[in-house]
Design a protein around this motif. Structure first.
Motif, PDB file in Angstrom:
ATOM      1  N   VAL A  64       0.894  -1.078  -0.036  1.00 25.03           N
ATOM      2  CA  VAL A  64      -0.005   0.034   0.095  1.00 25.03           C
ATOM      3  C   VAL A  64       0.856   1.046   0.224  1.00 25.03           C
ATOM      4  N   LYS A  65       1.945   1.340   0.547  1.00 23.19           N
ATOM      5  CA  LYS A  65       2.896   2.531   0.603  1.00 23.19           C
ATOM      6  C   LYS A  65       3.779   2.471  -0.342  1.00 23.19           C
ATOM      7  N   ILE A  66       4.234   1.319  -0.971  1.00 29.43           N
ATOM      8  CA  ILE A  66       4.124   1.679  -2.362  1.00 29.43           C
ATOM      9  C   ILE A  66       3.667   2.481  -3.906  1.00 29.43           C
ATOM     10  N   ILE A  67       2.099   1.912  -3.426  1.00 29.91           N
ATOM     11  CA  ILE A  67       0.848   2.672  -4.618  1.00 29.91           C
ATOM     12  C   ILE A  67       1.071   3.862  -4.347  1.00 29.91           C
ATOM     13  N   ALA A  68       0.638   4.219  -2.508  1.00 24.19           N
ATOM     14  CA  ALA A  68       0.642   5.872  -2.696  1.00 24.19           C
ATOM     15  C   ALA A  68       1.812   6.644  -2.394  1.00 24.19           C
ATOM     16  N   CYS A  69       2.960   6.195  -2.522  1.00 22.60           N
ATOM     17  CA  CYS A  69       3.861   7.160  -3.689  1.00 22.60           C
ATOM     18  C   CYS A  69       3.916   7.300  -4.819  1.00 22.60           C
ATOM     19  N   THR A  70       3.626   5.961  -5.385  1.00 25.76           N
ATOM     20  CA  THR A  70       4.489   5.990  -6.760  1.00 25.76           C
ATOM     21  C   THR A  70       3.027   6.738  -7.428  1.00 25.76           C
ATOM     22  N   LEU A  71       1.770   6.373  -7.269  1.00 29.95           N
ATOM     23  CA  LEU A  71       0.716   7.525  -7.872  1.00 29.95           C
ATOM     24  C   LEU A  71       1.362   8.453  -8.018  1.00 29.95           C
ATOM     25  N   PRO A  72       1.385   9.788  -6.777  1.00 32.42           N
ATOM     26  CA  PRO A  72       1.527  11.083  -6.937  1.00 32.42           C
ATOM     27  C   PRO A  72       2.577  11.313  -8.174  1.00 32.42           C
ATOM     28  N   ALA A  73       3.851  10.544  -7.542  1.00 38.33           N
ATOM     29  CA  ALA A  73       5.244  10.741  -9.323  1.00 38.33           C
ATOM     30  C   ALA A  73       4.722  10.341 -10.273  1.00 38.33           C
ATOM     31  N   LEU A  74       3.859   9.893 -10.367  1.00 38.67           N
ATOM     32  CA  LEU A  74       3.491   9.106 -11.561  1.00 38.67           C
ATOM     33  C   LEU A  74       2.311  10.212 -12.152  1.00 38.67           C
ATOM     34  N   TYR A  75       1.111  11.030 -11.230  1.00 41.34           N
ATOM     35  CA  TYR A  75       1.053  12.393 -12.067  1.00 41.34           C
ATOM     36  C   TYR A  75       2.074  12.963 -12.162  1.00 41.34           C
ATOM     37  N   CYS A  76       2.491  14.020 -11.015  1.00 42.00           N
ATOM     38  CA  CYS A  76       4.100  14.633 -11.604  1.00 42.00           C
ATOM     39  C   CYS A  76       4.461  14.400 -12.494  1.00 42.00           C
ATOM     40  N   ASN A  77       4.574  13.769 -13.643  1.00 42.93           N
ATOM     41  CA  ASN A  77       4.801  13.043 -14.651  1.00 42.93           C
ATOM     42  C   ASN A  77       6.202  12.616 -15.297  1.00 42.93           C
ATOM     43  N   MET A  78       6.617  12.320 -13.636  1.00 45.27           N
ATOM     44  CA  MET A  78       7.719  10.550 -13.358  1.00 45.27           C
ATOM     45  C   MET A  78       7.939  10.206 -14.077  1.00 45.27           C
ATOM     46  N   PRO A  79       8.822   9.386 -14.615  1.00 47.62           N
ATOM     47  CA  PRO A  79       9.054   7.973 -15.598  1.00 47.62           C
ATOM     48  C   PRO A  79       8.626   6.913 -14.273  1.00 47.62           C
ATOM     49  N   PHE A  80       7.830   6.351 -15.413  1.00 45.87           N
ATOM     50  CA  PHE A  80       7.385   4.730 -13.797  1.00 45.87           C
ATOM     51  C   PHE A  80       9.149   4.079 -13.276  1.00 45.87           C
ATOM     52  N   ARG A  81       9.664   3.804 -13.659  1.00 46.68           N
ATOM     53  CA  ARG A  81      11.151   3.710 -13.137  1.00 46.68           C
ATOM     54  C   ARG A  81      10.991   4.020 -12.342  1.00 46.68           C
ATOM     55  N   ASP A  82      11.469   5.647 -12.249  1.00 52.75           N
ATOM     56  CA  ASP A  82      11.679   6.489 -11.243  1.00 52.75           C
ATOM     57  C   ASP A  82      10.941   6.949 -10.274  1.00 52.75           C
ATOM     58  N   ALA A  83       9.585   6.571 -10.793  1.00 53.76           N
ATOM     59  CA  ALA A  83       8.648   6.717  -9.795  1.00 53.76           C
ATOM     60  C   ALA A  83       8.258   5.169  -8.584  1.00 53.76           C
ATOM     61  N   LEU A  84       8.685   3.924  -9.381  1.00 53.65           N
ATOM     62  CA  LEU A  84       9.052   3.359  -8.529  1.00 53.65           C
ATOM     63  C   LEU A  84      10.366   3.001  -6.817  1.00 53.65           C
ATOM     64  N   ALA A  85      10.978   3.480  -7.968  1.00 53.12           N
ATOM     65  CA  ALA A  85      12.646   3.325  -7.035  1.00 53.12           C
ATOM     66  C   ALA A  85      12.396   4.640  -6.185  1.00 53.12           C
ATOM     67  N   LEU A  86      11.396   5.703  -6.199  1.00 48.70           N
ATOM     68  CA  LEU A  86      11.527   6.098  -5.592  1.00 48.70           C
ATOM     69  C   LEU A  86      10.518   6.132  -4.055  1.00 48.70           C
ATOM     70  N   SER A  87       9.814   5.177  -4.612  1.00 48.53           N
ATOM     71  CA  SER A  87       8.047   4.731  -3.763  1.00 48.53           C
ATOM     72  C   SER A  87       9.268   3.242  -2.701  1.00 48.53           C
ATOM     73  N   LEU A  88      10.179   3.074  -3.504  1.00 48.66           N
ATOM     74  CA  LEU A  88      11.182   1.969  -2.916  1.00 48.66           C
ATOM     75  C   LEU A  88      12.093   2.857  -1.665  1.00 48.66           C
ATOM     76  N   ILE A  89      12.442   3.623  -2.086  1.00 47.39           N
ATOM     77  CA  ILE A  89      13.551   4.235  -1.155  1.00 47.39           C
ATOM     78  C   ILE A  89      12.837   4.648  -0.002  1.00 47.39           C
ATOM     79  N   LEU A  90      11.351   5.696  -0.387  1.00 47.51           N
ATOM     80  CA  LEU A  90      11.132   5.943   1.012  1.00 47.51           C
ATOM     81  C   LEU A  90       9.974   4.480   1.172  1.00 47.51           C
ATOM     82  N   ASN A  91      10.161   3.167   1.912  1.00 50.71           N
ATOM     83  CA  ASN A  91       9.830   2.225   2.154  1.00 50.71           C
ATOM     84  C   ASN A  91      10.636   2.199   3.111  1.00 50.71           C
ATOM     85  N   THR A  92      12.345   1.881   2.164  1.00 50.29           N
ATOM     86  CA  THR A  92      13.557   1.584   3.235  1.00 50.29           C
ATOM     87  C   THR A  92      12.826   1.365   4.776  1.00 50.29           C
TER      88      THR A  92
END
Length: 792
Positions: free
Chosen positions: A381-409
């Motif tokens: 849930v936390k990964i999805i919650a961080c990925t969706l706003p990043a995608l909404y801000c026009n961030m590439p999917f790989r970068d958005a997923l990497a960002l959500s993983l970093i914030l989950n560490t």
């Protein structure tokens, strides 16, 4: 628990309550701190090493330190976080305790009664770690964060907590059947698993070497907001949690104490610290007395935090936020405390926390499975919650997923938190063990996944022809010049002037002042022209000399030069990211870097910065445009010379073609005299297609250009020729000739000291030539994959 007095630090042990495992112990007063040594006999009154606290503490620290270093060396090839090796040391110690015959020796080395000593002492390492990270936070950045960082931080915090609490509320009774009396403790542990820690995020980005990238800066910004919100929420919640059985009076008293601490530190301590900064002379360190007072205040606030039923580290964190980040005060505190706290005591604290986890007990498989499922769902849930706003801000999917993983560490902060909850019996041994293991799994998964998903140099791929050779005639030339020291300003302006800016062929130069990041975590990039336009006034900064010098040069060349000074504050090993990112964003055609050595008037090396050399090599590997390394003589001022003797060494290849284009621009400058030395293996009748260009340049500049063909069949002949002409010129332009071998340089490569200058540039830069000529070594942008350029 069967306790034998001989295996403890106590004189005698008497069991009082078998059900609650309570014992009456007898201890020497005063206790044995220091032993009498190995040779003082074995009488009853002799303080032997094994029955004294200090020798045992030293042996325990030595053993743990050795184990952590061994684990670090063994796990280094697997690219796991650093603290994992310290946790593995704790698991090894547990195995040694359980095994035979080593278990009996371990009980002698870790007797019952010394655990509290080593835990208490090493807990100071965790407190200092929290304080240092508070100091390195720029709390004022919260008010200047962009909407993207705020959105990702709030969504990544609120949505997982709301989802976790909702799931636990909906499935309350099924969970009660599984976890039984531990339901409330289970809720606390799971909610704590949703927090985002700034210190843990910063440590991960530091290990991945991407905190200076665009993704790293966004992750740090989001983690800063989330950490402050989490600290506030958990602190207020902790007041009610600890006082739920004590009545409203204690709750009010603790809230008032917490409010008083929140008022005293920002309104009293922070202004005093700014007074210390103002009264410290520029360039001078803060007086040690001020530093020691702050350290004493740190432990006093920790004591006050315990008095209001909070964790000791809370006071350290609040005081750390109040310290002005960066030099001189913040950097002085970090320098004083970093080794003792983070390097020495913190690894031992992590090992002891792992040692507390009891994996020998038999737990219900259903309870363990339920806990693991809830933890996994919370992280998803936390990964999805961080990925969706990043995608909404026009961030590439790989970068958005990497960002959500970093914030989950997870990391050191969570280890300390779970240890605190376990010590205060808020969670039981089952929950503590699961949470500790989950930290290992999550941290390793995140680090491996981010390494696979994110490559900061990927954005430079596919951009070609960012060089001077492919620049359209009479179009604006965009340059990026890098400056580390004030004494490099003049030579860089001379370098810009060499390109002969005119109203018909203008130059836009971005002057990047690079400053080492000290005493703070967040890298900073400051465009000074935008800053002055927004504020309306010019604030004093470390880059004042750079700003003033380029402003004056811009006024001297109206319509010909546009200067954009800016400052980047970042770690030394990641400065190349600032250089390449700015060159990429500004569509620069060439980057000019200063050479890492500087010579005095008598020819002696007066500056040799290895970090600058590493930066130059890294920029040469991944630069999105051409790169020039300027070897400047400290005494030379080219703009003041009426006649400049320019030499170009040409052997062929893309780098030499780029050097020729620069020489062509330089010939538009009045008083410039150019000699092109074409080194060939054997005499040639013409110079192919470049002959027409030379003729055109001759016609335009009359007799100021000369072409000379030099026959050199081996490196020794080339060296002899360079030795002859080294003193005849004021400035040399040479190509780096990256990856090209020729007979003319055969044998010189073995004597090359600085590979980033190429063979010819390195020979001309040698102090043995006693030349006063500055040198520009040019590498044209290439579209191939990055290749290693320096061998250390």
């Amino acid at each position: 628990m069967n306790l034998n007095a001989n295996e403890t630090m106590f004189l005698s042990i008497t069991e009082v309550d078998e059900m609650k495992q309570r014992y009456l112990v007898c201890l020497d007063a005063p206790p044995h701190i220091v032993s009498d040594g190995l040779w003082r006999g074995s009488s009853q009154n002799t303080r032997t090493p094994i029955r004294s606290f200090l020798p045992l503490f030293e042996l325990q620290v030595l053993l743990i330190f050795a184990l952590t270093q061994i684990c670090r060396l063994l796990l280094m090839p697997f690219k796991v976080p650093l603290f994992i090796s310290q946790m593995m040391a704790g698991l090894i110690l547990q195995a040694l305790f359980a095994g035979e015959p080593l278990g009996s020796y371990m009980k002698v080395l870790f007797p019952y009664g010394t655990h509290d000593t080593i835990t208490t002492v090493t807990s100071m390492g965790f407190v200092l770690f929290i304080f240092i990270n508070g100091v390195q936070m720029d709390f004022s950045l919260i008010t200047r964060m962009g909407k993207r960082a705020w959105t990702i931080a709030i969504m990544g915090l609120v949505v997982p907590i709301f989802t976790a609490v909702s799931m636990l509320a909906v499935f309350r009774y099924p969970l009660l059947d599984v976890v039984k009396d531990n339901y409330n403790n289970f809720v606390v542990a799971l909610v704590s698993h949703t927090i985002i820690s700034f210190a843990v995020t910063a440590s991960l980005l530091n290990e991945l070497q991407i905190q200076n990238s665009e993704l790293g800066k966004l992750a740090l910004s989001a983690a800063l907001v989330s950490d402050v919100l989490c600290t506030f929420a958990t602190t207020v919640g902790g007041v009610f949690l600890f006082c739920e059985t004590s009545g409203s009076e204690e709750i009010i008293r603790n809230l008032l104490g917490l409010f008083a601490m929140g008022i005293f530190v920002p309104l009293v301590c922070r202004p005093v610290m700014f007074w210390i900064v103002r009264n410290t002379p520029e360039g001078r360190p803060v007086k040690d007395g001020y530093v020691y007072v702050i350290i004493v205040l740190l432990f006093m606030l920790g004591w006050a935090s315990v008095k209001i039923n909070q964790e000791f580290a809370l006071g350290a964190f609040i005081l750390g936020l109040a310290v002005p980040e960066g030099p001189p005060l913040g950097s002085a505190l970090v320098k004083k405390l970093n080794f003792f706290g983070t390097t020495f005591l913190l690894p031992i604290f992590i090992t002891i926390c792992m040692l507390k986890a009891d994996f020998s007990s038999t737990y219900s498989s259903t309870s363990v499975f339920t806990a693991c499922v809830v933890i996994i769902l919370t992280h998803l849930v936390k990964i999805i919650a961080c990925t969706l706003p990043a995608l909404y801000c026009n961030m590439p999917f790989r970068d958005a997923l990497a960002l959500s993983l970093i914030l989950n560490t997870k990391g050191v902060v969570e280890i300390g938190l779970y240890c605190f909850l376990y010590d205060y019996k808020i969670i039981d041994g089952l929950t503590y063990g699961i949470m500790i293991l989950s930290i290992i799994v999550v941290a390793c998964t995140v680090q491996w996944s981010v390494r696979f998903l994110y490559d900061p140099s990927r954005k430079y791929a596919g951009y070609q022809k960012r060089n001077i050779m492919n620049l359209r005639p009479w179009s604006e030339l965009r340059m990026l010049v890098c400056i580390h020291k004030p004494n490099q300003i003049s030579s860089m302006i001379d370098m810009v002037d060499l390109f002969c800016p005119t109203a018909e062929s203008p130059i836009a130069v971005d002057a990047l002042h690079l400053i080492e990041l000290v005493g703070r975590t967040l890298p900073i990039f400051i465009p000074h022209r935008i800053q002055r336009q927004e504020s309306g006034i010019q604030h004093r900064s470390y880059s004042d000399d750079v700003i003033l010098a380029f402003d004056i040069y811009e006024h001297e060349k109206p319509g010909a030069v546009s200067a954009y000074p800016c400052t980047a504050v970042s770690p030394l090993n990641l400065m190349y990211e600032d250089v390449c990112n700015l060159a990429f964003d500004k569509v620069a055609s060439i980057i000019i870097l200063p050479f890492h050595q500087r010579w005095s008037v008598d020819g002696e090396v007066e500056m040799d910065e290895k970090s600058i050399r590493a930066l130059n090599c890294r920029v040469l590997e991944i630069a999105p445009c051409s790169v020039g390394i300027l070897v400047s003589r400290a005494w030379q001022r080219m703009r003041e010379e009426t006649s400049i003797r320019l030499g170009l060494i040409y052997l062929g290849g893309e780098d030499d073609e780029e050097a020729l284009c620069i020489a062509k621009r330089a010939m538009m400058k009045k008083g410039m005299k150019l000699v092109v030395y074409h080194l060939v293996y054997e005499a040639e009748k013409d110079w192919d297609e470049r002959e027409e260009e030379l003729e055109e340049m001759k016609n335009r500049n009359e007799n100021n250009i000369r072409y000379q063909q030099i026959v050199a069949k081996e490196g020794s002949e080339t060296a002899a020729f360079l030795n002859e002409v080294a003193k005849e010129h004021d400035f040399f332009i040479v190509g780096r000739r990256h990856g090209i071998d020729s007979p003319q340089t055969q044998g010189l490569t073995n004597w090359s000291e600085f590979t980033e200058l190429g063979v010819i540039g390195d020979f001309l830069a040698s102090p043995d030539l006693e030349s006063r000529a500055s040198i520009l070594v040019v590498q044209q942008q290439f579209a191939l994959k990055p290749r290693k350029t320096c061998l250390f």
